[in-house]
Design a protein around this motif. Structure first.
Motif, PDB file in Angstrom:
ATOM      1  N   GLY A  11       0.815  -1.202   0.000  1.00  0.00           N
ATOM      2  CA  GLY A  11       0.000   0.000   0.000  1.00  0.00           C
ATOM      3  C   GLY A  11       0.848   1.251   0.000  1.00  0.00           C
ATOM      4  N   GLY A  12       0.379   2.294  -0.693  1.00  0.00           N
ATOM      5  CA  GLY A  12       1.094   3.555  -0.729  1.00  0.00           C
ATOM      6  C   GLY A  12       2.371   3.508  -1.528  1.00  0.00           C
ATOM      7  N   LYS A  36      -6.438   5.557  -5.048  1.00  0.00           N
ATOM      8  CA  LYS A  36      -6.007   5.787  -3.680  1.00  0.00           C
ATOM      9  C   LYS A  36      -5.235   4.590  -3.123  1.00  0.00           C
ATOM     10  CE  LYS A  36      -7.792   8.547   0.090  1.00  0.00           C
ATOM     11  NZ  LYS A  36      -8.987   9.146   0.712  1.00  0.00           N
ATOM     12  N   TYR A  37      -4.114   4.892  -2.468  1.00  0.00           N
ATOM     13  CA  TYR A  37      -3.224   3.909  -1.820  1.00  0.00           C
ATOM     14  C   TYR A  37      -2.656   2.899  -2.819  1.00  0.00           C
ATOM     15  CZ  TYR A  37      -5.527   5.623   2.423  1.00  0.00           C
ATOM     16  OH  TYR A  37      -6.034   6.407   3.433  1.00  0.00           O
ATOM     17  N   PRO A 195     -14.426  -1.348   5.812  1.00  0.00           N
ATOM     18  CA  PRO A 195     -13.557  -2.417   5.329  1.00  0.00           C
ATOM     19  C   PRO A 195     -12.438  -1.982   4.390  1.00  0.00           C
ATOM     20  CG  PRO A 195     -15.555  -2.360   4.016  1.00  0.00           C
ATOM     21  CD  PRO A 195     -15.696  -1.277   5.045  1.00  0.00           C
ATOM     22  N   LYS A 196     -12.440  -0.722   3.947  1.00  0.00           N
ATOM     23  CA  LYS A 196     -11.476  -0.325   2.924  1.00  0.00           C
ATOM     24  C   LYS A 196     -10.104  -0.062   3.532  1.00  0.00           C
ATOM     25  CE  LYS A 196     -12.641   2.063  -0.617  1.00  0.00           C
ATOM     26  NZ  LYS A 196     -13.039   3.151  -1.546  1.00  0.00           N
ATOM     27  N   TYR A 197      -9.098  -0.280   2.728  1.00  0.00           N
ATOM     28  CA  TYR A 197      -7.727   0.001   3.137  1.00  0.00           C
ATOM     29  C   TYR A 197      -7.616   1.481   3.517  1.00  0.00           C
ATOM     30  CZ  TYR A 197      -2.597  -0.039   2.989  1.00  0.00           C
ATOM     31  OH  TYR A 197      -1.271   0.043   3.314  1.00  0.00           O
ATOM     32  N   GLY A 251      -3.410  -1.428  -8.413  1.00  0.00           N
ATOM     33  CA  GLY A 251      -4.735  -0.971  -8.068  1.00  0.00           C
ATOM     34  C   GLY A 251      -4.828  -0.677  -6.584  1.00  0.00           C
ATOM     35  N   GLU A 252      -6.044  -0.357  -6.132  1.00  0.00           N
ATOM     36  CA  GLU A 252      -6.250  -0.065  -4.713  1.00  0.00           C
ATOM     37  C   GLU A 252      -6.078  -1.347  -3.904  1.00  0.00           C
ATOM     38  OE1 GLU A 252      -9.689   1.831  -1.770  1.00  0.00           O
ATOM     39  OE2 GLU A 252      -9.904   1.909  -3.947  1.00  0.00           O
ATOM     40  N   PRO A 253      -5.269  -1.328  -2.856  1.00  0.00           N
ATOM     41  CA  PRO A 253      -5.059  -2.559  -2.077  1.00  0.00           C
ATOM     42  C   PRO A 253      -6.328  -2.963  -1.339  1.00  0.00           C
ATOM     43  CG  PRO A 253      -4.013  -0.698  -0.999  1.00  0.00           C
ATOM     44  CD  PRO A 253      -4.473  -0.208  -2.335  1.00  0.00           C
TER      45      PRO A 253
END
Length: 587
Positions: A11-12, A36-37, A195-197, A251-253
């Motif tokens: 992430g990030g 995002k992330y 639930p999102k990262y 993609g978004e984790p």
């Protein structure tokens, strides 16, 4: 000497470039691809930092990544295979490790350099938490300091601490997977219906609405040890046994469910996302935050006792818990503190650079004052000229004023004081999750309805989430119960009782605020704006929130204009240009 640091397949995703120990540029990939992330390989961030130096990959002397699959390899292998992992789990972990471990291959492939002559750069894998520690200490203003890194997990370690002196870091101890304060907080965050990262920050904002009446239950989940360390009761989790489905390939984790049915037995059925939040769930959030603070405070005190230091540096995702951070100095023997503005995994790309430069290559910090490069501000990202900004405004057929600096801040202060919501786009983009006066939306903190206005008209987010105060550094003690500088908006202080009615829009329900202290030397234009607002209103504070709408913070002028036009912002101050919509709010 050029060193490129990378955070990838985590992430990030991000990139940092330093030259002879001085930071050139740093940015997260999400600011370029708008996811995002984002968790893949940071191709665009790498291209950006190279372009800032005017070099190509062929000019790099060292390239590093903030993961080392060989670190704790045997221990990790024995742990996971003893639990008979599924074929999918083994395949996913091996794929991720192979990508991280094959840095040269991955770099050449992703940068379109396959088949090219070999680059001269040497390649390095830096253990995850050592990269976090390096990001915290080596760019701090201290020659000696305790160092603490706390996050979910990386290279089979969740927590690491030690001591930094000069150009070297000594690791003193660590806590290994599966015992993790980051995973604990994430798991209960999921139970709470987020639930999102990255949703942990939402729960930190929700916690003050509840009462921590579930501490007995929380202490069953997290057991603080006599030596200041902690253990999880793993019966409440699944990450150690079944594993959690994670996506780190691009993609978004995403992270699968971390809590077990036993947590449901303890607290009841999990909240369904986007449904009404009950008082019981608010109380669980308050108890979660209180348990994190209890466990982390014990850990911080252990680190202080073990190192004997009066100075603390911190990084890791848990170091973004600003509610806890603001309690460290008043409640421990530490007298000074530095927390990395991109304390999460994005910041490890910087840690990689300085770990290689100092720890591996032995390059000294500045012998004249005992320290080397200092990260005094977080303005490390993209920047655009007035010509580029004007071209975008003209493309969109927008009418604008062009003003010099003094007229610009005077006009912006007037707009904010008159109740308008102002997009503020200036200089280099910030690094990390906080908008710090370069890519910000600003408003009047004196209006008790401004929080609802922003949430309804622009941010479209949960009503309980607070907005931040930016205050002139030299006026901090007049409004808050601590005056220790916080340029990175990473601590929560108490708003003085006699000032809470003056700045209600940035005072949280529990009488606190996650402040940013603005130093004239580091942020001259933003300081001038707040000062102009203070001269006009008597309040040297503005409400500051990130310039975005359910997306990464805007990077380019086109993104700023698009966000301005599709939301109900009243004005845009971009470079030396002021754009206003037809109907300005004067109420």
């Amino acid at each position: 000497m050029y060193i490129l640091g990378i955070n990838a397949y985590h992430g990030g995703a991000s990139a940092t470039l330093i030259r002879d120990g001085v930071l050139i540029a740093a940015a997260e990939e999400e600011r370029f691809n708008r996811t995002k992330y984002w968790a893949g390989f940071p191709v665009q961030a790498i291209r950006f930092v190279l372009s800032e130096a005017g070099i190509t990959a062929a000019d790099l002397d060292h390239i590093g990544i903030s993961r080392d699959p060989k670190a704790n390899l045997m221990e990790a292998a024995l742990y996971f295979f003893a639990r008979r992992p599924t074929l999918n789990m083994v395949r996913d972990r091996l794929s991720n490790s192979m990508k991280v471990g094959s840095l040269k291959t991955e770099f050449l492939k992703n940068m379109g350099l396959e088949g090219a002559s070999a680059l001269k750069a040497q390649y390095h894998n830096v253990e995850h938490h050592r990269a976090h520690m390096a990001s915290a200490f080596f760019v701090s203003p201290y020659d000696e300091a305790a160092i603490l890194s706390v996050d979910g997990a990386g290279d089979f370690v969740t927590t690491m601490w030690g001591f930094g002196k000069g150009n070297q870091i000594t690791v003193q101890d660590e806590i290994k997977f599966p015992h993790s304060l980051g995973i604990f907080y994430n798991a209960v965050t999921q139970w709470l219906g987020f639930p999102k990262y990255g949703d942990e920050g939402k729960v930190m904002g929700l916690a003050p609405y509840g009462t921590p009446r579930y501490m007995d239950e929380m202490r069953k989940i997290v057991r603080v040890q006599r030596d200041g360390t902690f253990e999880l009761d793993l019966d409440y989790f699944v990450h150690h046994a079944e594993g959690a489905n994670m996506s780190w390939e691009g993609g978004e984790p995403t992270i699968g469910t971390l809590y077990s049915p036993k947590m449901i037995e303890l607290f009841g059925e999990a909240r369904v996302p986007r449904t009404e939040i009950t008082q019981q769930q608010m109380d669980v959030a308050a108890s979660l935050q209180a348990m994190l603070e209890e466990a982390e405070m014990a850990l911080v005190k252990r680190v202080q006792q073990q190192t004997g230091s009066k100075t603390l540096t911190m990084a890791g995702g848990v170091a973004l818990n600003s509610a806890f951070n603001g309690k460290i100095l008043p409640n421990t023997p530490f007298e000074d503190i530095h927390i990395h503005p991109a304390a999460g995994d994005a910041g490890t790309s910087l840690g990689v650079c300085y770990y290689i430069y100092h720890q591996v290559l032995g390059m000294p910090r500045d012998p004249k004052n005992g320290v080397g490069y200092q990260l005094r501000n977080a303005y490390t990202g993209t920047h655009y000229s007035d010509d580029a900004i004007r071209a975008e405004l003209d493309t969109q057929s927008l009418t604008y004023q062009v003003l010099d600096d003094q007229a610009l801040v005077t006009r912006a202060a007037e707009l904010i004081a008159d109740g308008n919501v102002v997009g503020w786009y200036q200089g280099r983009m910030e690094w990390g999750p906080r908008a710090l006066g370069s890519r910000s939306i600003l408003a009047d903190p004196r209006r008790d309805d401004m929080k609802d206005i922003l949430n309804a008209r622009i941010k479209h987010r949960e009503k309980f989430r607070p907005f931040a105060p930016s205050i002139l550094l030299e006026r901090t003690a007049e409004y808050f119960d601590q005056s220790y500088p916080d340029p990175f908006m990473i601590k929560v202080y108490g708003v003085l009782p006699e000032k809470q009615a003056e700045i209600p829009a940035v005072t949280h329900i529990d009488g606190t605020g996650r402040l940013q202290t603005v130093d004239q030397a580091e942020s001259p234009l933003y300081w001038a704006l707040i000062n102009a607002f203070g001269e006009r209103t008597g309040t040297p504070v503005v409400l500051n929130t990130s310039f975005n709408e359910n997306e990464p913070i805007v990077s380019t002028p086109a993104e700023a204009v698009d966000c301005f036009m599709r939301t109900k912002m009243d004005a845009l101050v971009i470079g030396h240009h002021v754009v206003t919509k037809n109907s300005l709010s004067r109420s």
